[in-house]
Design a protein around this motif. Structure first.
Motif, PDB file in Angstrom:
ATOM      1  N   UNK A 182      -4.079   4.468  -5.660  1.00  0.00           N
ATOM      2  CA  UNK A 182      -5.406   4.293  -5.998  1.00  0.00           C
ATOM      3  C   UNK A 182      -6.146   3.313  -5.156  1.00  0.00           C
ATOM      4  N   UNK A 183      -5.498   2.402  -4.405  1.00  0.00           N
ATOM      5  CA  UNK A 183      -6.117   1.374  -3.583  1.00  0.00           C
ATOM      6  C   UNK A 183      -6.032   1.986  -2.181  1.00  0.00           C
ATOM      7  N   UNK A 184      -5.949   3.323  -1.971  1.00  0.00           N
ATOM      8  CA  UNK A 184      -6.276   3.989  -0.763  1.00  0.00           C
ATOM      9  C   UNK A 184      -7.574   4.640  -0.807  1.00  0.00           C
ATOM     10  N   UNK A 185      -8.269   4.964   0.339  1.00  0.00           N
ATOM     11  CA  UNK A 185      -9.500   5.734   0.248  1.00  0.00           C
ATOM     12  C   UNK A 185      -9.414   7.019  -0.541  1.00  0.00           C
ATOM     13  N   UNK A 186      -8.380   7.936  -0.133  1.00  0.00           N
ATOM     14  CA  UNK A 186      -8.447   9.053  -0.806  1.00  0.00           C
ATOM     15  C   UNK A 186      -8.015   8.801  -2.631  1.00  0.00           C
ATOM     16  N   UNK A 187      -7.207   8.022  -2.629  1.00  0.00           N
ATOM     17  CA  UNK A 187      -6.823   7.640  -4.152  1.00  0.00           C
ATOM     18  C   UNK A 187      -7.794   7.147  -4.948  1.00  0.00           C
ATOM     19  N   UNK A 188      -8.700   6.404  -4.322  1.00  0.00           N
ATOM     20  CA  UNK A 188      -9.697   5.855  -5.059  1.00  0.00           C
ATOM     21  C   UNK A 188     -10.914   6.947  -5.109  1.00  0.00           C
ATOM     22  N   UNK A 189     -11.091   7.793  -4.451  1.00  0.00           N
ATOM     23  CA  UNK A 189     -11.903   8.874  -4.392  1.00  0.00           C
ATOM     24  C   UNK A 189     -11.791   9.900  -5.663  1.00  0.00           C
TER      25      UNK A 189
END
Length: 361
Positions: free
Chosen positions: A194-201
């Motif tokens: 979730x701390x990646x761009x895709x994960x948070x998106x």
């Protein structure tokens, strides 16, 4: 007869394709704008993240770990190391490259439109209109990336929780004092994914109403501060953050450039000074709208413990004025002003430099 009839579709096809052909000049605007955006944001990434954290941390809490620019930057370094300074900068650059490219390109094209390709004078109202329209166009195309960046910036920051949440207070009674003063922004830690761009998106889409969650605060950002504006009313309120900010920014830069960099006096220092002054003026005048935007962007966090439960931008404005006064609309202004000078100066200087290199080749 047959040859003329067969050549007609070919001519029509060429005309249709030429309509979509991008001229080298327009391409140079686009590339130069993208380079300007990436360079300007990377150089001030630590201050950009600090500004977002200070905007959203609760003022009513007893402990404000991110208070003061230098102390906050030192705390950020101790807790997260150099990576903490760049937290959210990847998504920021991914957003700012197309954002800046679209903005500069739109501005240049609108200037040509308003001046009939140089046959008329570009006065201040036309500069403001060109900048405002360019800002609205660019922010609407890249806003989802901006909200993801804001979430990544505060996800790992140690912002204190709101005391009124009894369950949170009970769960922290047994913690050591040193830990009590540094709670995470979430009652449940984020996963590495979730701390990646895709994960948070995906987290925003999953927990905040689908794609609509990626556009939270867009109205306050691009158009105005009305609470629950319908689509029909959106076009009636052009008094928000982006329209005046970009309009003032471009207009101020053009005016200052004529004063500070007259013919024969266009040194690098003078060019950077123009951008720094223009950015400082526009940022200061429109900063309250940026605060409202951040409040709206974190209001929908399902696991948020920041206490923001605003129903709209107008509700956020009223809530801030009631609890914090006018000062609440300028929280984080100091680190923002510290980053504005090098950021905007770098942006305009890089844009002019790259554009000249591309056009001359």
């Amino acid at each position: 007869m047959s040859s003329s009839s067969s050549s007609l579709p070919l001519n029509q096809t060429k005309g249709f394709l030429s309509f979509f052909t991008i001229s080298p000049e327009v391409a140079s605007y686009f590339v130069a704008g993208g380079c300007a955006g990436a360079a300007s944001r990377t150089i001030v990434s630590p201050l950009e993240r600090l500004k977002i954290i200070q905007q959203v941390q609760p003022r009513s809490s007893d402990v404000q770990p991110y208070k003061g620019v230098w102390r906050s930057l030192v705390r950020m370094w101790k807790e997260e190391g150099p990576r903490g300074y760049m937290r959210g900068n990847g998504i920021n650059c991914l957003r700012i490259v197309p954002y800046s490219a679209v903005q500069f390109t739109t501005y240049e094209q609108l200037k040509k439109f308003f001046t009939k390709h140089g046959s008329k004078e570009l006065d201040t109202p036309k500069r403001l209109a060109s900048g405002a329209l360019a800002g609205i166009t660019s922010v609407c195309t890249t806003y989802p990336l901006d909200i993801v960046r804001a979430r990544l910036s505060i996800a790992t920051a140690s912002i204190p929780l709101i005391k009124s949440q009894s369950t949170t207070a009970n769960s922290t009674l047994n913690l050591k004092p040193s830990v009590q003063n540094a709670f995470h922004t979430s009652s449940h830690p984020y996963t590495a994914q979730e701390l990646t761009m895709w994960g948070m998106t995906m987290k925003i889409v999953r927990e905040e109403g689908g794609i609509r969650g990626l556009y939270r605060g867009l109205v306050a950002t691009a158009f105005g501060v009305g609470g629950s504006l319908s689509h029909r009313k959106v076009t009636q309120v052009l008094s928000g953050r982006v329209a005046p900010y970009v309009g003032i920014n471009f207009a101020a830069y053009e005016v200052l450039r004529g004063i500070i960099t007259p013919p024969g006096k266009n040194s690098i220092t003078r060019k950077l000074t123009c951008g720094a002054l223009a950015g400082s003026i526009s940022q200061t005048l429109t900063y309250p709208f940026d605060v409202l935007r951040r409040k709206m962007q974190v209001a929908g966090m399902k696991s948020s413990a920041l206490g923001h439960k605003y129903t709209g931008a107008l509700d956020a404005l009223i809530g801030i004025m009631r609890t914090e006064g006018i000062q609440g609309l300028y929280r984080g202004l100091w680190p923002n002003l510290l980053k504005v000078a090098p950021s905007i100066a770098t942006s305009f200087f890089t844009y002019e430099l790259v554009k000249e290199l591309l056009i001359s080749t």
